[in-house]
Design an enzyme around this catalytic site. Structure first.
Site, PDB file in Angstrom:
ATOM      1  CG  ASP A 212      41.562  28.119  31.059  1.00  0.00           C
ATOM      2  OD1 ASP A 212      40.936  27.543  31.952  1.00  0.00           O
ATOM      3  OD2 ASP A 212      41.309  29.285  30.712  1.00  0.00           O
TER       4      ASP A 212
ATOM      5  CG  ASP B 256      42.025  40.613  28.549  1.00  0.00           C
ATOM      6  OD1 ASP B 256      41.128  39.726  28.626  1.00  0.00           O
ATOM      7  OD2 ASP B 256      43.236  40.356  28.646  1.00  0.00           O
TER       8      ASP B 256
ATOM      9  CG  HIS C 138      40.912  36.341  28.872  1.00  0.00           C
ATOM     10  ND1 HIS C 138      41.636  37.112  29.761  1.00  0.00           N
ATOM     11  CD2 HIS C 138      40.259  35.438  29.652  1.00  0.00           C
ATOM     12  CE1 HIS C 138      41.426  36.704  30.984  1.00  0.00           C
ATOM     13  NE2 HIS C 138      40.582  35.685  30.959  1.00  0.00           N
TER      14      HIS C 138
ATOM     15  CD  GLU D 215      45.117  37.138  28.395  1.00  0.00           C
ATOM     16  OE1 GLU D 215      44.122  37.858  28.175  1.00  0.00           O
ATOM     17  OE2 GLU D 215      45.505  36.891  29.550  1.00  0.00           O
TER      18      GLU D 215
HETATM   19  C1  GLP Z   1      40.142  33.293  33.850  1.00  0.00           C
HETATM   20  C2  GLP Z   1      39.692  32.067  33.056  1.00  0.00           C
HETATM   21  C3  GLP Z   1      38.548  32.402  32.122  1.00  0.00           C
HETATM   22  C4  GLP Z   1      37.488  33.171  32.853  1.00  0.00           C
HETATM   23  C5  GLP Z   1      38.062  34.481  33.341  1.00  0.00           C
HETATM   24  C6  GLP Z   1      37.064  35.365  34.057  1.00  0.00           C
HETATM   25  O1  GLP Z   1      41.074  34.062  33.205  1.00  0.00           O
HETATM   26  N1  GLP Z   1      40.755  31.496  32.314  1.00  0.00           N
HETATM   27  O2  GLP Z   1      38.025  31.198  31.574  1.00  0.00           O
HETATM   28  O3  GLP Z   1      36.385  33.415  32.028  1.00  0.00           O
HETATM   29  O4  GLP Z   1      39.112  34.157  34.250  1.00  0.00           O
HETATM   30  O5  GLP Z   1      37.070  35.097  35.430  1.00  0.00           O
HETATM   31  P1  GLP Z   1      35.922  35.550  36.419  1.00  0.00           P
HETATM   32  O6  GLP Z   1      34.748  34.725  36.079  1.00  0.00           O
HETATM   33  O7  GLP Z   1      36.449  35.238  37.773  1.00  0.00           O
HETATM   34  O8  GLP Z   1      35.706  36.992  36.188  1.00  0.00           O
END
Ligand code: GLP
Length: 255
Positions: free
Chosen positions: A66, A135, A137, A142
């Protein structure tokens, strides 16, 4: 789904790293699906260490999950910059073999279709690295994302804006839109490797592994994937009902 409950995020990242490195050694032109966020950082350090000690990334290709809409690729908070800084610039990977959606694309639907076509032309993703949002995702899919969704523009949930505010100077700087591979795109990877660390992920992890398959928790779609490995630290595993079974199974794997 293979669930490994590890002592900590270090052990989890080492194990995930070992199996990805083994695959790169077996197939030097491996196609990696990559994620951003704090979770995969230690895993990326493992890949960097492997490169420094002889694993060749010169033919490896990669596709990121993304990118924020509206951030140019050289913006300090873009996911392209994140990947260059935390991984690509430390590997002998060819930058032209790395793909991150373009958050500045004029025609976003056309760009998304082209991104899907590029993945296909590369032969599909061999190993998709995933984190999980609090959440549930994956990528930026989402809750209520279709489990058949493809790469597209998405609106970030308020929870995600809140969670990701820590990466920006002001909470109001977090872009509200992103381009994300869809859940359907992710499910086509030959293998998914999901890493989940910390108590704030425990509820999402419980839903993903032991809840029903539901668009309420997009990570739960991985239950339909034939080859998903999940590496958890103790905190992220807190709410799991079958913890002992996962530990038993992971220490009694067939040779
Ligand atoms: C973002 C990314 C996800 C990732 C998530 C969790 O939203 N788009 O791919 O898994 O964050 O982030 P973190 O690893 O910092 O908790």
């Amino acid at each position: 789904m293979d669930v490994f409950i590890c002592k900590d995020s270090e052990e989890a990242s080492r194990l995930a790293g070992e199996q990805i490195i083994k695959q790169i050694r077996a197939n030097p032109a491996l196609v990696l699906g990559l994620a951003t966020g704090s979770t995969p950082l230690r895993l990326y350090k493992e890949l960097i260490k492997a490169c420094q000690t002889g694993t060749d990334f010169s033919r490896v290709r990669s596709f990121n999950l993304d990118e924020y809409v509206g951030l140019p690729s050289d913006h300090p908070k873009s996911y392209r910059t994140f990947m260059n800084d935390n991984l690509f610039s430390h590997l002998n990977i060819r930058l032209e073999n790395t793909h991150v959606p373009n958050g500045m694309a004029h025609d976003i639907p056309a760009h998304c279709a082209a991104y899907e076509a590029e993945i296909k032309a590369a032969g599909g993703i061999d190993v998709q690295v995933l984190g999980i949002g609090s959440d549930g995702h994956i990528g930026f899919n989402e809750p209520t994302s279709s489990l058949a969704s493809r790469t597209r523009i998405v609106t970030l949930a308020e929870q995600t804006l809140h969670d990701n505010a820590r990466f920006f100077a002001n909470a109001s700087d977090v872009p509200h839109y992103a381009i994300s591979m869809g859940v359907g795109t992710i499910l086509e990877a030959k293998q998914c490797v999901m890493l989940c660390f910390g108590a704030n992920k425990a509820k999402a992890v419980k839903g993903a592994i032991e809840g029903g398959i539901s668009q309420f928790n997009p990570a739960s779609a991985l239950q339909m994937h034939p080859n998903t490995v999940v590496y958890l630290d103790e905190a992220a595993a807190t709410d799991l009902q079958l913890k002992d079974d996962y530990r038993w199974a992971s220490t009694h794997k067939p040779q």
